[in-house]
Enzyme design. Sequence first.
Site, PDB file in Angstrom:
ATOM      1  CD  GLU A  46       7.080   0.386  -2.552  1.00  0.00           C
ATOM      2  OE1 GLU A  46       7.649   0.460  -1.448  1.00  0.00           O
ATOM      3  OE2 GLU A  46       5.788  -0.103  -2.782  1.00  0.00           O
TER       4      GLU A  46
ATOM      5  CD  GLU B 138       0.769  -2.702  -4.224  1.00  0.00           C
ATOM      6  OE1 GLU B 138       1.117  -3.211  -3.337  1.00  0.00           O
ATOM      7  OE2 GLU B 138       0.377  -1.203  -4.366  1.00  0.00           O
TER       8      GLU B 138
END
Length: 359
Positions: A247, A252
């Site tokens: 990932e 974020e």
Amino acid sequence: MKMINLVNRAGVFTLILLFVFQSCSSNNDGGGDDAPVSAAPTNLSVQVEVVGKTAENPNGDGSGKIQLTMNAANATSYKVSINNELKEVTTGSLTYEFTGSGTQTFPIIVSAYNGGKFISSSTSVTIYIARKVIWSDEFNVDGAPDSSKWGYNTGTGNGWGNNELQYYTNRSENVKIEGGVLKITAIKENYLGSQYTSTRMLTKGKFSFKYGRAEVRAKLPAGGGTWPAFWLLGDNIDTAGWPACGEIDILESVGNNPNVIHSSLHSPGRSGNTPDTKTTTAPNSTTEFHIYAAEWSAENIKFYVDDNLFYTYKNSSTTPFNQKFFIILNFAMGGNFGGAVDPNFTNATYEVDYVRVYN
């Protein structure tokens, strides 16, 4: 979101190929007493033409294309080792297009075959590869997102591995394109047992890529508990599972710590509280658009905000980050990373001007 030295590499690959070629020769030469004896290829010549090469552009026009012309007496086929790929041809001609970007030198090994006998020659080419968009969504058509580019994860997903609070839908209330901008809106509402709704959209099964630059131009939502993201997930997640699939979190941010941008990588043994993470700041991230990007290669993954490099991860052949990945855009609420939701929260919108992937 938690869910879940060119030369050295070429040298290793070359040794492997030569071993394979030699093995083939050893295994195929010994046909019985009555087997016809094939003549070994001789006088192998290889010509490399860089497309668009001129005096002003000695390394080509940026297309990344070359034309290989191979000729050997007694040859019936050719094998070409190029850019960590093996190509087989019978015509003595091969057009190849390099990916990536910038000016690079690539070794080339050509072997001419007749049955199990072969002759090999090596050369190299220096070529300029212009950066170009290989996939994008500019969100210029009002309404629902383009279904040929995006699908959705819907439901609660048992908190999506993070104890998140939202129910993901594909309703227009939660996701739409308006005025050239994609808007993902999280809403406080009781919906099928959840306290909030939002959207998680992804290109799985529609587009994935290996290496290049992925970027989003976005304005982030405000409010305690908000958790927008732009990230990549390994194509093999359904078979390998997470975190073995890998990932790459490009963006974020959480409303409880505004203007702080997180970029992280998750892989086996480095999953939940991964040490492979860095932060930077994006001033006024909820009122202004910024560009969040990652440049990904076999050697490293570099993370940027507005083209300011803040984190370089050293990639290697032992990580999962050497396969195709797909794109995810989502807006979560609460959870292990999002934290407590402001009790006065009613709704917030994650605005995306575009998503682009370059070679």
